[in-house]
Scaffold this active site. Structure first.
Site, PDB file in Angstrom:
ATOM      1  N   HIS A  34      28.328  26.372  44.730  1.00 43.11           N
ATOM      2  CA  HIS A  34      28.836  26.929  43.475  1.00 43.11           C
ATOM      3  C   HIS A  34      30.355  27.051  43.566  1.00 43.11           C
ATOM      4  CE1 HIS A  34      28.408  29.251  39.722  1.00 43.11           C
ATOM      5  NE2 HIS A  34      29.321  30.081  40.215  1.00 43.11           N
ATOM      6  N   ASP A  36      33.741  28.270  41.728  1.00 42.96           N
ATOM      7  CA  ASP A  36      34.255  29.126  40.661  1.00 42.96           C
ATOM      8  C   ASP A  36      35.671  28.723  40.280  1.00 42.96           C
ATOM      9  OD1 ASP A  36      32.137  31.049  40.055  1.00 42.96           O
ATOM     10  OD2 ASP A  36      32.320  31.584  42.169  1.00 42.96           O
ATOM     11  N   MET A  38      38.717  29.417  37.966  1.00 37.71           N
ATOM     12  CA  MET A  38      39.273  30.493  37.130  1.00 37.71           C
ATOM     13  C   MET A  38      40.717  30.158  36.799  1.00 37.71           C
ATOM     14  SD  MET A  38      37.831  33.827  39.119  1.00 37.71           S
ATOM     15  CE  MET A  38      36.167  33.877  39.803  1.00 37.71           C
ATOM     16  N   HIS A  67      31.520  26.187  37.798  1.00 34.89           N
ATOM     17  CA  HIS A  67      31.444  27.263  36.803  1.00 34.89           C
ATOM     18  C   HIS A  67      32.857  27.480  36.282  1.00 34.89           C
ATOM     19  CE1 HIS A  67      30.722  31.888  36.223  1.00 34.89           C
ATOM     20  NE2 HIS A  67      30.867  31.260  35.067  1.00 34.89           N
ATOM     21  N   MET A  69      35.429  29.251  34.359  1.00 40.98           N
ATOM     22  CA  MET A  69      35.859  30.473  33.688  1.00 40.98           C
ATOM     23  C   MET A  69      37.272  30.222  33.192  1.00 40.98           C
ATOM     24  SD  MET A  69      34.158  32.982  36.475  1.00 40.98           S
ATOM     25  CE  MET A  69      34.004  31.636  37.635  1.00 40.98           C
ATOM     26  N   MET A 142      25.549  35.657  33.494  1.00 39.14           N
ATOM     27  CA  MET A 142      26.422  36.439  34.385  1.00 39.14           C
ATOM     28  C   MET A 142      25.814  37.828  34.594  1.00 39.14           C
ATOM     29  SD  MET A 142      28.860  34.566  35.454  1.00 39.14           S
ATOM     30  CE  MET A 142      29.656  35.867  36.402  1.00 39.14           C
ATOM     31  N   GLY A 147      35.112  36.991  37.231  1.00 39.91           N
ATOM     32  CA  GLY A 147      36.483  37.142  37.720  1.00 39.91           C
ATOM     33  C   GLY A 147      36.588  37.320  39.219  1.00 39.91           C
ATOM     34  N   PHE A 148      35.644  38.046  39.798  1.00 39.21           N
ATOM     35  CA  PHE A 148      35.760  38.372  41.220  1.00 39.21           C
ATOM     36  C   PHE A 148      34.396  38.375  41.901  1.00 39.21           C
ATOM     37  CE2 PHE A 148      39.196  40.308  38.877  1.00 39.21           C
ATOM     38  CZ  PHE A 148      40.320  39.888  39.592  1.00 39.21           C
ATOM     39  N   GLY A 149      34.406  38.054  43.189  1.00 45.11           N
ATOM     40  CA  GLY A 149      33.198  38.199  43.989  1.00 45.11           C
ATOM     41  C   GLY A 149      33.025  39.661  44.397  1.00 45.11           C
ATOM     42  N   ASP A 176      24.348  34.931  38.452  1.00 48.96           N
ATOM     43  CA  ASP A 176      25.587  34.873  39.223  1.00 48.96           C
ATOM     44  C   ASP A 176      26.257  36.247  39.203  1.00 48.96           C
ATOM     45  OD1 ASP A 176      28.003  34.184  40.382  1.00 48.96           O
ATOM     46  OD2 ASP A 176      28.649  32.828  38.787  1.00 48.96           O
ATOM     47  N   GLY A 177      26.390  36.826  40.396  1.00 50.37           N
ATOM     48  CA  GLY A 177      27.102  38.092  40.536  1.00 50.37           C
ATOM     49  C   GLY A 177      26.230  39.171  41.143  1.00 50.37           C
ATOM     50  N   GLY A 178      26.572  39.576  42.357  1.00 49.31           N
ATOM     51  CA  GLY A 178      25.871  40.682  42.995  1.00 49.31           C
ATOM     52  C   GLY A 178      24.474  40.346  43.502  1.00 49.31           C
TER      53      GLY A 178
HETATM   54  C1  DX5 Z   1      32.281  35.833  39.606  1.00 51.61           C
HETATM   55  C2  DX5 Z   1      31.833  34.470  40.062  1.00 51.61           C
HETATM   56  C3  DX5 Z   1      30.768  34.486  41.085  1.00 51.61           C
HETATM   57  C4  DX5 Z   1      31.109  35.217  42.361  1.00 51.61           C
HETATM   58  C5  DX5 Z   1      29.827  35.769  42.902  1.00 51.61           C
HETATM   59  O1  DX5 Z   1      33.147  35.670  38.545  1.00 51.61           O
HETATM   60  O2  DX5 Z   1      31.366  33.711  38.967  1.00 51.61           O
HETATM   61  O3  DX5 Z   1      30.269  33.182  41.358  1.00 51.61           O
HETATM   62  O4  DX5 Z   1      31.712  34.418  43.326  1.00 51.61           O
HETATM   63  O5  DX5 Z   1      30.114  36.510  44.039  1.00 51.61           O
HETATM   64  P1  DX5 Z   1      29.148  37.636  44.600  1.00 51.61           P
HETATM   65  O6  DX5 Z   1      27.862  36.963  44.971  1.00 51.61           O
HETATM   66  O7  DX5 Z   1      29.894  38.161  45.768  1.00 51.61           O
HETATM   67  O8  DX5 Z   1      28.953  38.626  43.500  1.00 51.61           O
HETATM   68 ZN    ZN Z   2      30.316  31.745  39.327  1.00 60.47          ZN
END
Ligand code: DX5
Ligand code: ZN
Length: 225
Positions: A34, A36, A38, A67, A69, A142, A147-149, A176-178
């Site tokens: 995946h 990301d 941005m 992905h 963004m 989502m 925006g952030f991991g 995707d996310g958490g």
């Molecule tokens: C967030 C990204 C995700 C992110 C997920 O904007 O789209 O792909 O990297 O990271 P985790 O799994 O740490 O939430």
């Molecule tokens: Zn993503």
């Protein structure tokens, strides 16, 4: 039934060693990588673009699940196609007026089209894209604000996943996310089959074990249905 796909989010990898991180994830059982993208505008963070995808493509045959963004996804289609992206997932919030052309264009460049929605966007907005004559082949729900991991999973997004799975039994539904071992079971039960996970995989002592826990949860809940 839509096959389980585990997609480590390379945002949590060591970007300075992207090729070896990609190789490591594939070796540990990842189905997709995946990526990301941005632009510092659609989201307040800036990551990588087509030149990095192009360099990575020289080192791996893996499916690159991109992905985007970004505010202007149409500007990215041609460069991403040339760079060797496999999937191109844009956000509905910036494509309400041109998604038909966008999907067509993505396909014509040899990529698989997907659509994503932010937590605040109602799921109904993507129905026309799945039902179009020229449809998207994946919906990315989502489960954090993009925006952030490393953010906290939003379980209330599972209603969107359930709705989509009920309507579209064989659609690729990505979350995707958490996501990680403590949140996968609710996502699996809701019907997600493509799982993005960044910090839970890269932060683990045994990333391969996490990949296999995620896969087993998806497969386990598919076998129940
Ligand atoms: C967030 C990204 C995700 C992110 C997920 O904007 O789209 O792909 O990297 O990271 P985790 O799994 O740490 O939430
Ligand atoms: Zn993503």
């Amino acid at each position: 039934m839509a096959a389980a796909k585990i997609a480590p989010s390379m945002l949590s990898s060591d970007f300075a060693n992207l090729a070896s991180e990609a190789e490591r994830m594939v070796r540990l059982g990842a189905d997709w990588l995946h990526m990301d993208i941005m632009d510092g505008h659609f989201v307040p963070n800036l990551t990588i673009g087509a030149p990095v995808i192009q360099s990575l493509r020289k080192h791996t045959k893996a499916y690159l699940d991109c992905h985007l963004m970004v505010t202007n996804p149409s500007d990215y289609v041609e460069p991403f196609g040339k760079a060797g992206a496999s999937g191109f997932t844009f956000h509905i919030e910036v494509a309400r007026d041109n998604w038909q052309d966008l999907i067509q264009n993505i396909k014509s460049k040899g990529m698989r089209p997907g659509v994503s929605l932010r937590p605040g966007t109602p799921v109904e907005e993507v129905f026309p894209l799945v039902e179009a004559e020229n449809p998207v082949e994946l919906v990315l729900v989502m489960t954090v604000e993009p925006g952030f991991g490393g953010q906290k999973f939003m379980p209330e997004m599972m209603d969107k996943v359930r709705t989509l799975r009920k309507k579209y039994p064989s659609l690729d539904i990505e979350v995707d996310g958490g996501l990680g071992p403590s949140t996968i079971d609710v996502a699996a039960a809701a019907g997600a089959n493509c799982i993005v996970a960044g910090s839970s995989i890269f932060g683990a002592a045994d990333p391969g074990a996490v990949i296999s826990v995620l896969r087993k949860s998806i497969e386990g809940s598919q076998n129940k249905n």
